[in-house]
Scaffold this motif. Sequence first.
Motif, short mmCIF file in Angstrom:
data_model
loop_
_atom_site.label_atom_id
_atom_site.label_comp_id
_atom_site.label_asym_id
_atom_site.label_seq_id
_atom_site.Cartn_x
_atom_site.Cartn_y
_atom_site.Cartn_z
N ARG A 1 -38.53 21.38 43.43
CA ARG A 1 -39.24 21.27 42.15
C ARG A 1 -38.75 22.33 41.16
O ARG A 1 -39.50 23.15 40.64
CB ARG A 1 -40.76 21.36 42.36
N ILE A 2 -37.46 22.30 40.93
CA ILE A 2 -36.79 23.29 40.09
C ILE A 2 -36.85 22.85 38.63
O ILE A 2 -36.48 21.72 38.30
CB ILE A 2 -35.32 23.47 40.53
N THR A 3 -37.34 23.74 37.77
CA THR A 3 -37.36 23.49 36.33
C THR A 3 -36.79 24.71 35.62
O THR A 3 -36.77 25.80 36.17
CB THR A 3 -38.79 23.24 35.82
N LEU A 4 -36.36 24.50 34.37
CA LEU A 4 -35.86 25.62 33.58
C LEU A 4 -37.01 26.53 33.21
O LEU A 4 -38.11 26.07 32.90
CB LEU A 4 -35.17 25.12 32.32
N ALA A 5 -36.76 27.82 33.22
CA ALA A 5 -37.79 28.80 32.81
C ALA A 5 -37.89 28.79 31.30
O ALA A 5 -37.09 28.15 30.60
CB ALA A 5 -37.41 30.19 33.33
#
Length: 151
Positions: A141-145
Amino acid sequence: MAKSNSFNKREIEKNKQQKRKEKQQRREERRNAPVDSFEDMIAYVDENGVITSTPPTQTNKQEIEIEDIAISTPKKEDVEDPILNGRVEYFNQDKGYGFIKHTGSTEKYFFHVSSTLVPIEEGNMVTFELERGQKGMNAVRITLANKDDQK
């Protein structure tokens, strides 16, 4: 002329005999030593976990009800997985995997491109969650910060 080796051999043999005699003497001393009584050999553990030679007192004994003893594993509480921050250390677009370095520690976590929710590149600051994989912890569940966090 060369020195004779037989002198050294005799000395070595004499030392071996002396050590054998000393060992035999120590063995005899142990055999002839007075035997301690069984009561002298007993040790007790007090309520603080310290080993003592005195038996515990019965006045400090605490009664426990059988119903209070739980014989099971406690249920796992529903705790949300913490969202971690990190930076994409390595990413191979062709092969579809990469590694994220956690900013709070030196740990690096593997991730697969299917775990990303947005397109990412090497060097991006991301937020992610951890999930146990076959070979260790994986980033999912990787998203941009936030853009403010990007360098």
